[in-house]
Structures are given as C-alpha cells and as structure tokens.
Design a protein around this motif. Structure first.
Motif, PDB file in Angstrom:
ATOM      1  N   ILE A 234       0.842  -1.204   0.000  1.00 53.79           N
ATOM      2  CA  ILE A 234       0.000   0.000   0.000  1.00 53.79           C
ATOM      3  C   ILE A 234       0.874   1.250   0.000  1.00 53.79           C
ATOM      4  O   ILE A 234       0.629   2.197  -0.761  1.00 53.79           O
ATOM      5  CB  ILE A 234      -0.981  -0.005   1.196  1.00 53.79           C
ATOM      6  N   LEU A 235       1.903   1.277   0.813  1.00 46.87           N
ATOM      7  CA  LEU A 235       2.794   2.442   0.856  1.00 46.87           C
ATOM      8  C   LEU A 235       3.499   2.652  -0.481  1.00 46.87           C
ATOM      9  O   LEU A 235       3.627   3.795  -0.944  1.00 46.87           O
ATOM     10  CB  LEU A 235       3.803   2.310   1.998  1.00 46.87           C
ATOM     11  N   ASP A 236       3.927   1.567  -1.115  1.00 45.09           N
ATOM     12  CA  ASP A 236       4.553   1.686  -2.444  1.00 45.09           C
ATOM     13  C   ASP A 236       3.566   2.246  -3.461  1.00 45.09           C
ATOM     14  O   ASP A 236       3.930   3.076  -4.299  1.00 45.09           O
ATOM     15  CB  ASP A 236       5.072   0.326  -2.923  1.00 45.09           C
ATOM     16  N   ARG A 237       2.333   1.788  -3.392  1.00 48.60           N
ATOM     17  CA  ARG A 237       1.312   2.278  -4.327  1.00 48.60           C
ATOM     18  C   ARG A 237       1.009   3.755  -4.069  1.00 48.60           C
ATOM     19  O   ARG A 237       0.855   4.537  -5.003  1.00 48.60           O
ATOM     20  CB  ARG A 237       0.050   1.420  -4.219  1.00 48.60           C
TER      21      ARG A 237
ATOM     22  N   ARG B 248      -7.985  10.078 -12.011  1.00 49.09           N
ATOM     23  CA  ARG B 248      -8.954   9.105 -11.509  1.00 49.09           C
ATOM     24  C   ARG B 248      -9.567   8.349 -12.685  1.00 49.09           C
ATOM     25  O   ARG B 248      -9.716   8.879 -13.779  1.00 49.09           O
ATOM     26  CB  ARG B 248     -10.027   9.794 -10.672  1.00 49.09           C
ATOM     27  N   GLN B 249      -9.904   7.096 -12.425  1.00 46.37           N
ATOM     28  CA  GLN B 249     -10.543   6.243 -13.422  1.00 46.37           C
ATOM     29  C   GLN B 249     -12.064   6.281 -13.293  1.00 46.37           C
ATOM     30  O   GLN B 249     -12.769   5.890 -14.210  1.00 46.37           O
ATOM     31  CB  GLN B 249     -10.044   4.801 -13.265  1.00 46.37           C
ATOM     32  N   TRP B 250     -12.537   6.702 -12.145  1.00 40.91           N
ATOM     33  CA  TRP B 250     -13.968   6.847 -11.893  1.00 40.91           C
ATOM     34  C   TRP B 250     -14.158   7.789 -10.715  1.00 40.91           C
ATOM     35  O   TRP B 250     -13.204   8.137 -10.032  1.00 40.91           O
ATOM     36  CB  TRP B 250     -14.639   5.497 -11.618  1.00 40.91           C
TER      37      TRP B 250
ATOM     38  N   HIS C 161     -10.267  -0.606   1.759  1.00 45.42           N
ATOM     39  CA  HIS C 161     -10.637   0.775   1.446  1.00 45.42           C
ATOM     40  C   HIS C 161      -9.508   1.471   0.685  1.00 45.42           C
ATOM     41  O   HIS C 161      -9.743   2.136  -0.331  1.00 45.42           O
ATOM     42  CB  HIS C 161     -10.983   1.533   2.734  1.00 45.42           C
ATOM     43  N   LEU C 162      -8.288   1.316   1.155  1.00 49.62           N
ATOM     44  CA  LEU C 162      -7.152   1.944   0.471  1.00 49.62           C
ATOM     45  C   LEU C 162      -6.951   1.345  -0.922  1.00 49.62           C
ATOM     46  O   LEU C 162      -6.704   2.076  -1.889  1.00 49.62           O
ATOM     47  CB  LEU C 162      -5.887   1.801   1.315  1.00 49.62           C
ATOM     48  N   ASP C 163      -7.076   0.032  -1.033  1.00 54.67           N
ATOM     49  CA  ASP C 163      -6.935  -0.623  -2.329  1.00 54.67           C
ATOM     50  C   ASP C 163      -7.958  -0.068  -3.318  1.00 54.67           C
ATOM     51  O   ASP C 163      -7.627   0.217  -4.478  1.00 54.67           O
ATOM     52  CB  ASP C 163      -7.114  -2.136  -2.170  1.00 54.67           C
ATOM     53  N   HIS C 164      -9.185   0.099  -2.867  1.00 55.00           N
ATOM     54  CA  HIS C 164     -10.253   0.624  -3.735  1.00 55.00           C
ATOM     55  C   HIS C 164      -9.875   1.992  -4.300  1.00 55.00           C
ATOM     56  O   HIS C 164      -9.964   2.235  -5.504  1.00 55.00           O
ATOM     57  CB  HIS C 164     -11.553   0.712  -2.936  1.00 55.00           C
ATOM     58  N   HIS C 165      -9.413   2.880  -3.439  1.00 56.82           N
ATOM     59  CA  HIS C 165      -9.103   4.234  -3.896  1.00 56.82           C
ATOM     60  C   HIS C 165      -7.783   4.315  -4.666  1.00 56.82           C
ATOM     61  O   HIS C 165      -7.655   5.166  -5.548  1.00 56.82           O
ATOM     62  CB  HIS C 165      -9.147   5.218  -2.731  1.00 56.82           C
TER      63      HIS C 165
ATOM     64  N   PHE D 202      -7.221   5.520  -8.792  1.00 60.92           N
ATOM     65  CA  PHE D 202      -6.182   6.358  -9.407  1.00 60.92           C
ATOM     66  C   PHE D 202      -5.126   5.514 -10.130  1.00 60.92           C
ATOM     67  O   PHE D 202      -4.010   5.950 -10.354  1.00 60.92           O
ATOM     68  CB  PHE D 202      -5.577   7.306  -8.378  1.00 60.92           C
ATOM     69  N   ASN D 203      -5.511   4.292 -10.472  1.00 60.65           N
ATOM     70  CA  ASN D 203      -4.734   3.413 -11.344  1.00 60.65           C
ATOM     71  C   ASN D 203      -3.352   3.057 -10.803  1.00 60.65           C
ATOM     72  O   ASN D 203      -2.398   2.915 -11.569  1.00 60.65           O
ATOM     73  CB  ASN D 203      -4.625   4.025 -12.751  1.00 60.65           C
ATOM     74  N   VAL D 204      -3.261   2.912  -9.480  1.00 61.16           N
ATOM     75  CA  VAL D 204      -1.993   2.443  -8.888  1.00 61.16           C
ATOM     76  C   VAL D 204      -2.249   1.240  -7.994  1.00 61.16           C
ATOM     77  O   VAL D 204      -3.320   1.034  -7.505  1.00 61.16           O
ATOM     78  CB  VAL D 204      -1.231   3.532  -8.106  1.00 61.16           C
TER      79      VAL D 204
END
Length: 147
Positions: A13-16, A26-28, A137-141, A145-147
C-alpha cells in the motif's frame, strides 16, 4: 483478503501511495487526488483513536454492507461515499498523501492491539476485520487512481 496489519500488505500500500503523482488521473468518481488522499485518512483515524463514539452502527449498514467491508470481493466502482467523508474543497495532494502515509504506518503499528471500540458505521469489528477493511478501502481508492 489482505490485511493492513501484514507487513507485506502495508508495504505494498505504501509503495502504491508513493507511486501517485500530481498528474495521476482518476478512473472513476468525482474526487481529485488530494480529496481522495484526504478522504482515505478518516477510516484510519477512527481506528487509531479507538474512541467509543457510543454508536453501534446503522442497522442497514451493518446488515447489508458490513461484510463487504472486509470480504475477498473487490468493491465495484462508484460506490457512494458517506457525506461526512466527502469534501468539496480542493486539497493539496502532496500534503494529504504525506498525512495518509503517516496514518498507514500508525495503523500498521497497532497490529498487537487487543481492544477495539465499535466502528461508528459498522459496529463491532474483530482485529482481523479492522485490518482487512482498512486494506480494502485503500486498495479501492488506489485502484481509482490506477496504482
């Protein structure tokens, strides 16, 4: 489902987050990068503070959404955001991203906490559920943003 209490998942998550750039698109959804980073801080702050709000969660939320907060299914695009977690103000992405990274590390450091107060929306959660929900939640956001 990965947990933000796991070192490997936390580092991922920190790397992303670190791969976000000022021009990340943003993608959506409607949030800007700064607004998204600001928004993602609130669930972490709730967990870190571990204060009893006296709320046990909305019955509808607990019955129909709670399990999706920490199960293995990826959240779909365009889920509604709770009004309290929205901002219409522009946010400085660099500042909000730094705050977010700090909170991710603080949350991960709680991996040995045994006592958890009820979540204000979802009610009682186990330690495992807290870790999975924060990761999800973090993965979703970050996917937003495509990371």
């Amino acid at each position: 489902m990965k947990s933000l209490f796991e070192e490997k998942a936390c580092n991922e998550i920190l790397d992303r987050i670190n791969s976000l750039k000022d021009d990340s698109q943003r993608q959506w959804g409607k949030m800007s990068l700064g607004q998204m980073a600001w928004h993602c801080q609130f669930p972490l702050k709730i967990a870190i503070k571990n204060k009893d709000t006296g709320k046990k969660g909305n019955l509808f939320v607990r019955l129909f959404f709670k399990k999706s907060a920490y199960n293995n299914k990826v959240w779909r695009r365009g889920l509604p955001t709770a009004p309290a977690l929205k901002t219409v103000e522009n946010k400085n992405a660099s500042i909000e991203i730094e705050k977010l990274k700090t909170l991710v590390k603080e949350f991960n450091a709680l991996k040995n906490r045994e006592e958890w107060q009820p979540h204000p929306f979802f009610g009682t959660l186990t330690h495992e559920q807290w870790g999975k929900m924060e990761y999800k939640h973090l993965d979703h956001h970050l996917r937003q943003f495509n990371v």
